[in-house]
Design an enzyme around this catalytic site. Structure first.
Site, PDB file in Angstrom:
ATOM      1  CB  THR A   1      -4.697 -23.931  -2.985  1.00  0.00           C
ATOM      2  OG1 THR A   1      -4.583 -22.516  -3.076  1.00  0.00           O
ATOM      3  CG2 THR A   1      -4.117 -24.503  -4.253  1.00  0.00           C
TER       4      THR A   1
ATOM      5  NE  ARG B   1      -1.895 -13.080  -2.951  1.00  0.00           N
ATOM      6  CZ  ARG B   1      -1.994 -14.394  -2.817  1.00  0.00           C
ATOM      7  NH1 ARG B   1      -2.983 -15.048  -3.376  1.00  0.00           N
ATOM      8  NH2 ARG B   1      -1.109 -15.058  -2.131  1.00  0.00           N
TER       9      ARG B   1
ATOM     10  N   GLY C   1      -1.680 -15.021  -6.718  1.00  0.00           N
ATOM     11  CA  GLY C   1      -0.813 -15.882  -5.905  1.00  0.00           C
ATOM     12  C   GLY C   1       0.119 -16.729  -6.739  1.00  0.00           C
ATOM     13  CG  ASP C   2       1.562 -20.230  -4.820  1.00  0.00           C
ATOM     14  OD1 ASP C   2       0.545 -19.691  -4.326  1.00  0.00           O
ATOM     15  OD2 ASP C   2       1.865 -21.409  -4.617  1.00  0.00           O
TER      16      ASP C   2
ATOM     17  CB  THR D   1      -1.619 -25.563  -0.965  1.00  0.00           C
ATOM     18  OG1 THR D   1      -2.469 -24.821  -0.063  1.00  0.00           O
ATOM     19  CG2 THR D   1      -1.100 -26.805  -0.254  1.00  0.00           C
ATOM     20  N   GLY D   2      -0.308 -22.755   0.058  1.00  0.00           N
ATOM     21  CA  GLY D   2       0.263 -22.042   1.210  1.00  0.00           C
ATOM     22  C   GLY D   2       0.348 -20.558   0.930  1.00  0.00           C
TER      23      GLY D   2
ATOM     24  N   GLY E   1       1.211 -17.782  -0.789  1.00  0.00           N
ATOM     25  CA  GLY E   1       1.679 -17.709  -2.170  1.00  0.00           C
ATOM     26  C   GLY E   1       2.893 -16.834  -2.413  1.00  0.00           C
TER      27      GLY E   1
HETATM   28  N1  ASP Z   1      -1.167 -20.461  -2.531  1.00  0.00           N
HETATM   29  C1  ASP Z   1      -2.449 -19.838  -2.609  1.00  0.00           C
HETATM   30  C2  ASP Z   1      -2.261 -18.373  -2.848  1.00  0.00           C
HETATM   31  O1  ASP Z   1      -1.382 -17.792  -2.260  1.00  0.00           O
HETATM   32  C3  ASP Z   1      -3.277 -20.014  -1.402  1.00  0.00           C
HETATM   33  C4  ASP Z   1      -3.267 -21.384  -0.835  1.00  0.00           C
HETATM   34  O2  ASP Z   1      -2.660 -22.280  -1.331  1.00  0.00           O
HETATM   35  O3  ASP Z   1      -3.905 -21.587   0.155  1.00  0.00           O
HETATM   36  O4  ASP Z   1      -3.014 -17.808  -3.583  1.00  0.00           O
END
Ligand code: ASP
Length: 348
Positions: A209, A237, A239-240, A260-261, A263
């Site tokens: 991200t 789907r 994400g966050d 990031t991570g 989500g």
């Molecule tokens: N947070 C993002 C999501 O879940 C993915 C990411 O940050 O790597 O869509």
């Protein structure tokens, strides 16, 4: 009397500009995603490419901030550079869904007035962050999704592309690897060849991200986040990243945050807003709030990832509980003071 009025006029006239230019400091922090980023798995050439790419994004935002420009313009500019770079999972280089498509999410927020905009699940907008900004400034809504978001972007004159623009061989390969792993996992586990499983695990590429947060010379904060989401995501789907308060938040009274991570966990923790609330209502510093949420609450729930944030006083943090996070900052703390710039990938 006349002399007094002239003095008063002068006095007020001189007061105004200094009241507008609140500080001679600016800060820009960016990330290019958190995840399995290990020095042992990245060649020196790859490392250099990542660092140069991060630097390019920092310079794009800094060009705006150092001339007194707005935080909201700087975060959009920095994120656009990262979106155009196939190294990162946003814009060109976005990961693939289970159906072999690219569905992009993005959000932007202006801490000055809490205005915000987001798009989710779009496949034909070259720079989703600019579409999010258009939602914020040119619509009466905060979040648009799918075909409707694309129609709006087109009407706003935002650059549209064919969905094939987002294809990159390395992301397609990641999808294939994950699909193979999934089909292996659904067969008898004890029959899996160990070597193949290790390869799949090594090449597992779930996250990525991009994001930027900034404090401008006028004391305004802004945050922007853009992503392709998670490889192999299904059923539309989201994400966050495009959810205001989860992956993206900015408030001039506290901080600007971009996450990031994994989500789903960031949504459940309402991560970005929780950090700001811990500061506003819990009396915590940015560092205390971010560390508690990213290093304790997030892993305790079973999630992982990281974030970048800058507060109204220019303090910045970049915590993550994964092996690494592509990240960097550029800042100048006084008018003619030194410009500090750094990029990093790994833990230490
Ligand atoms: N947070 C993002 C999501 O879940 C993915 C990411 O940050 O790597 O869509």
């Amino acid at each position: 009397m006349r002399a007094f009025l002239v003095f008063l006029f002068f006095f007020i006239g001189n007061l105004k500009p200094s009241a507008v230019a609140a500080q001679d400091r600016y800060v820009l922090v960016i990330h290019g995603g958190a995840g399995t980023i290990l020095k042992s798995k990245i060649t020196p050439e790859q490392e250099k490419r990542y660092q140069e790419s991060l630097e390019q994004a920092l310079l794009a935002g800094q060009a705006i901030l150092q001339t007194g420009g707005k935080a909201i313009d700087a975060v959009e500019a920095a994120v656009r550079v990262l979106e155009d770079n196939p190294l990162f999972n946003a814009g060109k280089g976005a990961v693939f869904t289970n159906q072999g498509k690219n569905e992009l999410d993005a959000a932007i927020m202006n801490g000055q007035n809490l205005s915000a905009g987001a798009v989710a699940g779009v496949s034909t907008i070259r720079n989703p962050i600019s579409a999010a900004r258009a939602v914020m400034e040119k619509s009466e809504h905060v979040m648009l999704s799918g075909i409707g978001a694309e129609q709006f972007a087109k009407e706003m004159g935002i650059e549209m592309v064919d969905p094939s623009y987002f294809y990159t061989p390395q992301r397609w390969h990641s999808l294939e690897i994950i699909r193979q792993r999934d089909s292996l996992e659904s067969t008898k586990k004890n029959q899996q060849p160990v070597a193949l499983m290790e390869t799949l695990e090594r090449k597992k590429e779930k996250y990525g991200t991009v994001g930027a947060v900034a404090l401008d010379m006028h004391g305004n904060l802004a945050a922007a986040t853009s992503t392709g989401g998670m490889t192999n995501k299904k059923w539309g789907r989201i994400g966050d990243a495009p959810i205001i308060g989860a992956g993206t938040y900015a408030n001039n009274t506290t901080a600007a945050v971009s996450c990031t991570g994994w989500g789903e966990y960031f949504i459940r923790l309402v991560m970005a807003k929780s950090i700001c609330d811990q500061m506003e209502y819990g009396g915590k510093t940015l560092e205390e709030a971010a560390n508690q949420l990213v290093m304790q609450k997030l892993p305790a729930l079973g999630g992982d990832g990281g974030l970048i944030a800058v507060d109204k006083d220019g303090n910045m943090v970049m915590p993550f509980c994964t092996e690494g996070m592509y990240r960097g900052y550029i800042r100048q703390d006084s008018l003619n003071g030194p410009i500090k710039k750094e990029t990093a990938l790994y833990k230490n």
